[in-house]
Design a protein around this motif. Structure first.
Motif, mmCIF file in Angstrom:
data_model
loop_
_atom_site.group_PDB
_atom_site.id
_atom_site.type_symbol
_atom_site.label_atom_id
_atom_site.label_comp_id
_atom_site.label_asym_id
_atom_site.label_seq_id
_atom_site.Cartn_x
_atom_site.Cartn_y
_atom_site.Cartn_z
ATOM 1 N N LEU A 144 53.119 50.596 46.907
ATOM 2 C CA LEU A 144 52.188 50.113 45.897
ATOM 3 C C LEU A 144 51.733 51.324 45.107
ATOM 4 N N ASN B 40 44.084 52.268 40.382
ATOM 5 C CA ASN B 40 42.878 51.464 40.543
ATOM 6 C C ASN B 40 42.669 51.120 42.016
ATOM 7 N N ILE C 205 42.392 47.308 42.956
ATOM 8 C CA ILE C 205 43.639 46.533 43.010
ATOM 9 C C ILE C 205 44.409 46.859 44.283
ATOM 10 N N LEU C 206 44.476 48.138 44.586
ATOM 11 C CA LEU C 206 45.204 48.568 45.783
ATOM 12 C C LEU C 206 44.618 47.908 47.029
ATOM 13 N N LEU D 32 45.362 44.116 47.117
ATOM 14 C CA LEU D 32 46.744 43.823 47.499
ATOM 15 C C LEU D 32 46.935 44.018 48.998
ATOM 16 N N SER E 40 53.242 32.951 35.069
ATOM 17 C CA SER E 40 52.815 34.219 35.643
ATOM 18 C C SER E 40 53.760 34.522 36.799
ATOM 19 N N LEU F 277 55.025 34.621 40.480
ATOM 20 C CA LEU F 277 54.777 33.913 41.728
ATOM 21 C C LEU F 277 55.761 34.452 42.753
ATOM 22 N N ALA G 57 50.117 34.323 43.383
ATOM 23 C CA ALA G 57 50.302 34.385 41.942
ATOM 24 C C ALA G 57 49.600 35.644 41.449
ATOM 25 N N VAL G 58 50.289 36.428 40.632
ATOM 26 C CA VAL G 58 49.660 37.619 40.051
ATOM 27 C C VAL G 58 50.055 37.723 38.582
ATOM 28 N N ASP G 59 49.344 38.545 37.838
ATOM 29 C CA ASP G 59 49.735 38.756 36.444
ATOM 30 C C ASP G 59 50.680 39.951 36.329
ATOM 31 N N GLU H 47 50.336 42.833 34.950
ATOM 32 C CA GLU H 47 49.650 44.074 35.284
ATOM 33 C C GLU H 47 49.791 44.418 36.776
ATOM 34 N N ILE H 48 49.492 43.457 37.621
ATOM 35 C CA ILE H 48 49.565 43.668 39.062
ATOM 36 C C ILE H 48 51.029 43.787 39.501
#
Lengths: 83, 716
Positions: free
Chosen positions: A29, A33, A36-37, A40, A59, A61, A70-72, A74-75
């Motif tokens: 990963l 940020n 976010i880390l 996750l 998005s 999946l 589900a993530v965008d 960015e992630i």
């Protein structure tokens, strides 16, 4: 780092660059940020886990272990997968 | 969401809003990820009901209950879902704080058996915290359906704690769990757990040093249920709560004898130094180490069906279906698994998902809530039952019994407590809100909401929200107040604020929506104009807010639970407890509004306020009498909407005026309850600022719409 068109048998790409319905292993990963880390990791998206990308649109999946997330974009860009 | 606990035993707290049954008894605390069945386990153990739903993050507050297990009574506490001891979101912090502050005699870590590998890491953290723990493997049925086998006794042996398999929604395994709780004593647990996690020779010395420095003197009164090692680990991950604990320790006289200052300084230094020598963030290192350990255990105790992990071209649903046929040789099973998969792929399809959403909205909201509940049912209740029988009877009785006009006015007058407040609450609000909550509970239980989040995420990003915000937004169509509370599940302050503004401004609640739909649906064009204006407003304000408000853009991560067939009993309980909550909020405010209006009318304040509101009312092209509607709207939006209903029925408004009034009222000030909730969640200043914006803005929009419609010569 992102080798979208590489023809090596094992390559490391971001989840965004992965093809749908393919399975790989989470390599690492990478995000600056810490929020976010942590998120996750806490949700169980960890290096070494097998990951299957199911959808890119609307998005991202994917399935890790027995759970779908589900993530965008960015992630998804922070998740590196070897496959 | 905090809903009233509905007690099975009448004695403790029935009808009271704050229910804390079982205070002072030994405690049982439920901990676990979101959506693993904590709430349904809570219900099964305590015999009372909290909300159980199929999406992450419904329980945003701590729920208390009472349970009788064996010979003893316990206070049982359900916590908002948390993923690890180190919180990321606010609701996780609520749970973490509880673990710091409470000391329970038993902690139940509830996990979803399918996801043992993913959730066991948190179990290890809880064991590091030296909490007296029982591990509950819930949803064993879903794991079995997928062919997952778990050797429970082996798992129990390797963790050193009791492990119980349950299916809490069906009550399976609950007796075993109760037996385990009865048998459980603190000593045999804390000592049994021998596996200490080792985080590597580089970092271990720091962890241990901090742990040692945290040791309080014997007389110190500060206490926490969590071990010092766990606190030390949290400090190394820069956790706020752990440092707050340190600050509290500093302030507690006698915590460290005379060594006081030096210790806390030393701790901070050590933590800094440790993070410097590690190449990766320490939280990352700790998590990976723990996962290694978990993987070791899982290899031993869990068997999964052969899944073609490396097969690349197969659809995941297909793989699963094939596995199942292979294993059980039954075709029904494979159809069972493949069918939801197909529906699922339609629901989240970027193109097909939109018509699917509209179908759900059309049948669920428009036909059921709007046309049936708000139209047919309300009509019958209001005009026939109340208007025809109950009200004339009560009014006549009251007038003959109480000969004072002022009191008659208060209770059975035009705006009286009975004739207005009670009638509206029962004849109008009850059917509409009930119908909405019923539909919402069904939708929620199927697991559609996270799918909607996935579908709408990229659109929501444009208005500064993430897909996660669909949950409060959809709930806002039911009750804005409830939805404002649920904005807590959003990750950033900025997102919570934007969601709050949009809820207050552009999301009409079910009571209001139902009435507006039933007034406007007689003329489809009016309904169309109203919908377009409200939608534009929603998008415009969201877009502007996301531009103007400082802070980072939101990110979107959401767990996607499997689609499930909703259970009738669960839906009924949920609908009932939501309505219960709503009524406790709503009825007192209705009564209060009636009383305030009565006082206002007696003293002339009411007439004065009406005079003031008449200006903007006339300005947007409405008759001065419509000021009434807005004054009511100040007490409750749906109250105002109901006033509109009355004016329309007596033919006081033209079609255009009706649309303008409906739009203005929809955008208008949220109800008092929502305003109070905004104060509670966002602070007084923010709440005031939001209202200060909405007030003039609603009238401005009404003015613009009226001007445009007039200029175009539209008549409706």
């Amino acid at each position: 780092m992102v080798t979208g068109n590489s023809h090596l048998s094992m390559k490391t790409i971001t989840l965004c660059a992965m093809e749908t319905r393919k399975t790989g292993k989470i390599d690492r990963l990478e995000t600056k940020n810490p929020g976010i880390l942590q998120k996750l990791m806490a949700m169980g998206i960890l290096p070494g886990m097998p990951i299957t990308l199911l959808r890119k649109s609307p998005s991202y999946l994917f399935e890790v272990d027995q759970t779908r997330y589900a993530v965008d974009r960015e992630i998804a860009n922070h998740i590196y997968v070897s496959c | 969401m905090k809903l009233p606990v509905i007690c099975s035993e009448k004695e403790c707290c029935c009808g009271k809003k704050e229910c804390t049954p079982g205070k002072g008894l030994p405690k049982i605390i439920l901990i676990g990820n979101p959506n693993v069945g904590k709430s349904s386990l809570f219900n099964a153990l305590s015999g009372s009901y909290t909300l159980v739903s199929n999406y992450p993050g419904t329980s945003v507050e701590i729920t208390h209950g009472k349970a009788r297990i064996g010979e003893r009574e316990y206070e049982i506490i359900d916590t908002p879902g948390m993923y690890s001891l180190l919180p990321v979101s606010e609701e996780e912090r609520v749970s973490q704080l509880l673990l710091f502050e409470e000391k329970a005699s038993v902690y139940l870590h509830v996990i979803d058996a399918r996801n043992l590998r993913r959730m066991l890491s948190f179990t290890l953290q809880l064991l590091e915290a030296e909490l007296p723990l029982i591990l509950v493997l819930n949803m064993m049925d879903e794991a079995e359906e997928r062919g997952i086998e778990i050797n429970i006794s082996e798992l129990s042996r390797s963790l050193g704690i009791p492990v119980i398999g349950t299916v809490s929604s069906e009550g399976k395994g609950i007796e075993e769990l109760k037996a385990a709780i009865s048998e459980f004593t603190l000593e045999n647990n804390a000592q049994k757990f021998r596996q200490k996690m080792d985080y590597g020779s580089k970092i271990e010395p720091y962890i241990e040093a901090v742990e040692g420095l945290l040791e309080p003197s014997e007389e110190a009164e500060i206490s926490t249920g969590i071990s010092r090692r766990a606190i030390s680990l949290l400090m190394h991950q820069e956790d706020r709560t752990a440092f707050e604990y340190l600050r509290r320790a500093e302030k507690t006289p006698g915590y460290w004898d005379e060594r006081h200052e030096k210790n806390s300084e030393e701790i901070r230094k050590l933590v800094k130094a440790a993070s410097k020598i590690s190449e990766v963030p320490l939280s990352y290192l700790f998590t990976l180490k723990r996962q290694e350990h978990v993987n070791g255990i899982v290899e031993q105790v869990m068997e999964m069906p052969e899944r073609s992990e490396n097969k690349s071209s197969e659809n995941a649903g297909k793989i699963r279906a094939e596995d199942d046929t292979g294993k059980n040789g039954s075709k029904i099973q494979s159809i069972n698994l493949a069918f939801p998969e197909k529906i699922d792929s339609i629901l989240i399809h970027p193109v097909l998902g939109i018509p699917a959403l509209f179908l759900i909205l059309y049948f669920g909201l428009y036909l059921f809530v709007g046309v049936f509940a708000a139209g047919t049912v309300v009509d019958y209740l209001e005009n026939t039952v109340f208007g025809g029988y109950i009200n004339p009877f009560v009014t006549a009785k009251f007038i003959s019994l109480v000969p004072y006009p002022a009191l008659q006015d208060l209770f059975v007058g035009e705006y009286g407590i009975f004739t207005q407040a009670v009638t509206y609450a029962i004849a109008l609000i009850l059917p509409i809100v009930g119908a909405f909550f019923l539909v919402f509970s069904i939708i929620e239980d199927t697991g559609y909401l996270p799918r909607l989040g996935l579908l709408l995420d990229s659109m929501f990003k444009k208005i500064g929200l993430s897909g996660r915000a669909v949950i409060p937004m959809v709930l806002g169509f039911g009750c804005s107040t409830m939805a404002t509370m649920v904005t807590r599940t959003l990750e950033t302050k900025r997102e919570r604020l934007i969601a709050n503004i949009l809820l207050a401004l552009a999301i009409p609640c079910s009571a209001q929506l139902g009435i507006i739909l039933s007034i406007l649906s007689r003329n489809p064009e009016s309904l169309l104009i109203w919908s377009v204006v409200i939608l534009l407003e929603f998008v415009l304000i969201g877009f502007l807010a996301s531009r103007v408000l400082p802070g980072e853009a939101p990110t979107f991560i959401l767990e996607m639970p499997p689609l499930r067939k909703p259970k009738l009993s669960n839906i009924l309980v949920k609908t009932y407890s939501r309505m219960h909550w709503y009524f406790l909020e709503v009825l007192p405010l209705f009564v209060l509004a009636s009383v305030l209006i009565w006082i206002g009318r007696l003293t002339g304040l009411f007439a004065f306020a009406l005079k003031i509101i008449e200006y903007p009312t006339v300005w947007i092209g409405l008759p001065p009498d419509a000021a009434d509607v807005f004054l009511f709207g100040f007490f409750r939006r749906d109250f105002g909407a109901a006033g509109l209903y009355g004016m329309h029925d007596s033919g006081l408004l033209t079609g255009v005026q009706l649309v303008v009034a409906a739009i203005t009222l929809t955008l208008f000030m949220p109800c008092i309850a929502q305003f109070m909730m905004t104060i509670k969640e966002r602070g007084f200043k923010t709440a005031l600022a939001i209202s200060g914006f909405i007030f003039p803005f609603a009238f401005l929009t009404g003015f613009i719409v009226n001007t445009i419609l007039k200029a175009l010569g539209v008549s409706l």
